[in-house]
Design a protein around this motif. Structure first.
Motif, PDB file in Angstrom:
ATOM      1  N   ARG A   3      38.116  33.322  44.709  1.00  0.00           N
ATOM      2  CA  ARG A   3      37.344  32.450  45.582  1.00  0.00           C
ATOM      3  C   ARG A   3      36.829  33.178  46.819  1.00  0.00           C
ATOM      4  NH1 ARG A   3      41.434  27.906  47.408  1.00  0.00           N
ATOM      5  NH2 ARG A   3      41.918  28.074  45.177  1.00  0.00           N
ATOM      6  N   ASN A   4      37.477  34.302  47.158  1.00  0.00           N
ATOM      7  CA  ASN A   4      37.036  35.062  48.319  1.00  0.00           C
ATOM      8  C   ASN A   4      36.126  36.218  47.956  1.00  0.00           C
ATOM      9  OD1 ASN A   4      38.459  33.537  50.239  1.00  0.00           O
ATOM     10  ND2 ASN A   4      40.365  34.585  49.715  1.00  0.00           N
ATOM     11  N   ARG A   5      35.808  36.319  46.664  1.00  0.00           N
ATOM     12  CA  ARG A   5      34.915  37.387  46.245  1.00  0.00           C
ATOM     13  C   ARG A   5      33.473  36.991  46.538  1.00  0.00           C
ATOM     14  NH1 ARG A   5      35.325  40.510  40.468  1.00  0.00           N
ATOM     15  NH2 ARG A   5      33.858  42.193  40.936  1.00  0.00           N
ATOM     16  N   ARG A   6      32.724  37.863  47.121  1.00  0.00           N
ATOM     17  CA  ARG A   6      31.349  37.557  47.515  1.00  0.00           C
ATOM     18  C   ARG A   6      30.408  38.566  46.865  1.00  0.00           C
ATOM     19  NH1 ARG A   6      33.715  33.767  48.588  1.00  0.00           N
ATOM     20  NH2 ARG A   6      33.909  32.631  50.557  1.00  0.00           N
ATOM     21  N   TYR A  66      26.263  28.965  40.212  1.00  0.00           N
ATOM     22  CA  TYR A  66      25.141  29.313  41.096  1.00  0.00           C
ATOM     23  C   TYR A  66      23.885  28.535  40.705  1.00  0.00           C
ATOM     24  CZ  TYR A  66      21.506  32.181  43.285  1.00  0.00           C
ATOM     25  OH  TYR A  66      20.424  32.599  44.010  1.00  0.00           O
ATOM     26  N   THR A  90      30.397  31.867  36.799  1.00  0.00           N
ATOM     27  CA  THR A  90      29.936  32.006  38.182  1.00  0.00           C
ATOM     28  C   THR A  90      28.424  31.854  38.260  1.00  0.00           C
ATOM     29  OG1 THR A  90      31.787  33.495  38.632  1.00  0.00           O
ATOM     30  CG2 THR A  90      29.962  33.520  40.194  1.00  0.00           C
ATOM     31  N   THR A  97      26.514  40.156  46.893  1.00  0.00           N
ATOM     32  CA  THR A  97      25.459  40.401  47.868  1.00  0.00           C
ATOM     33  C   THR A  97      24.165  39.712  47.449  1.00  0.00           C
ATOM     34  OG1 THR A  97      24.755  42.419  46.751  1.00  0.00           O
ATOM     35  CG2 THR A  97      26.503  42.626  48.411  1.00  0.00           C
TER      36      THR A  97
END
Length: 362
Positions: free
Chosen positions: A71-74, A116, A112, A76
């Protein structure tokens, strides 16, 4: 009560109480937590080599696990721009994720990408339109009554007259449809009389309730004996049976779903017609379907002179042979087989063939 994670102060208190020999249930009562929460904390963040719980080390374990969580993976903006380019080329999220992983550009799950896409849709975006099933209207069906293919108020097969179940009298029929090469194209409506096993065929341009009603009404009207009942399966093509009941004197009964023993026995004679035909998938559209149906009745009645008794597919007191005729909008075929008079009673043999006489009423 909202969920909240264990703080460093609670971990420090937990370490002191555990050194004092308190059980997890007693520690939970002191901290105002559930004993399962204390047990999971000790199991996940304790030191396995000596079975000790060190508050500083436990807090370091928890923070590291939280920072590494998905959940904290971002990703770019450049990564999402690359994904958008592939999506606008009508690639599926599975193809996008697999291609990026294969070429070592990005490791991302297709789920994911789907999340999105739905977030973009809720924000007014149009990326979802590039999905292959974007035009399908979806709705969740769990937790509610599924009404697809269901029909209220239909008569069950258990309410059918006893004479129909025992095959004691003529006039109780069973109906079914058989498709050809296409699921939505022409097909054949078949009716079988339960006592005599006599087969009636009618071509349909489409397997719809309107087409079935129109063809069935014509087949019922040409029968020499009253059609008292018709048993069908639960296909949607029979859902407008009430209109046919009002137009005729027959009553419809429906087989019990998911019980093969209740299925209409029209499949065996209909399948025999498909076996007679040179092309089993094309015979519903063949102009020789009349000849195929008549030949099937002739083959089924070849035991008429044997010691078994009268043939089962001979209608009692039969004066004409409408049941051996295919009613079609486009073509009427005369009976080409030598056994064409086998379907007529002895008094009518030598007269004009029944199929030829019946063809004038198509």
């Amino acid at each position: 009560m909202t969920y909240r994670q264990i703080t460093f102060a609670e971990r420090y208190t937990l370490g002191l109480l555990r050194q004092g020999g308190l059980a997890p249930a007693a520690i939970a009562r002191v901290l105002g937590r559930h004993r399962s929460t204390i047990g999971r904390e000790v199991q996940r963040n304790g030191t396995p080599r000596d079975d000790c719980y060190r508050p500083q080390l436990a807090d370091w374990y928890a923070r590291g696990r939280r920072s590494r969580s998905r959940r904290n993976r971002r990703f770019t903006a450049e990564a999402w721009a690359r994904i958008q380019v592939l999506l606008r080329e009508d690639w599926s999220p599975e193809q996008v994720a697999g291609w990026l992983r294969r070429h070592q550009e990005l490791t991302i799950s297709h789920e994911t990408i789907y999340r999105y896409l739905w977030a973009d849709k809720h924000a007014g975006g149009t990326l979802y339109r590039h999905l292959r099933g974007a035009r399908k209207r979806r709705r969740k069906r769990y937790g509610r009554y599924d009404s697809r293919g269901r029909l209220a108020g239909k008569r069950p097969i258990t309410a059918r007259p006893a004479a129909a179940d025992a095959r004691a009298e003529v006039g109780h029929w069973e109906a079914d449809t058989m498709l050809g090469a296409s699921q939505a194209g022409p097909c054949v409506l078949s009716l079988v009389e339960r006592k005599t096993g006599y087969l009636v065929l009618g071509q349909l341009r489409q397997r719809t309730s309107a087409a079935v009603n129109q063809r069935a009404q014509g087949l019922i009207a040409t029968q020499p004996h009253p059609v008292r009942s018709i048993t069908v399966d639960n296909g949607t093509e029979f859902h407008e049976y009430a209109q046919l009941e009002r137009a005729t004197a027959t009553q419809f009964y429906f087989a019990t779903p998911h019980m093969p023993g209740n299925a209409a026995p029209t499949r065996t004679p209909t399948a025999s017609c498909a076996n007679i035909s040179p092309s089993a998938r094309a015979w519903p559209t063949s102009p020789n379907t009349l000849a195929i149906g008549s030949r099937r009745n002739s083959i089924a009645g070849r035991a008429s002179d044997s010691a078994i008794g009268p043939r089962r597919n001979a209608m009692p007191d039969e004066t004409h042979c409408c049941t051996s005729k295919l009613i079609s909008d486009s073509v009427v075929i005369r009976h080409p087989y030598p056994a064409k008079h086998a379907l007529l009673p002895p008094a009518s043999r030598g007269a004009t063939p029944a199929a030829a006489r019946c063809s004038d009423r198509a």
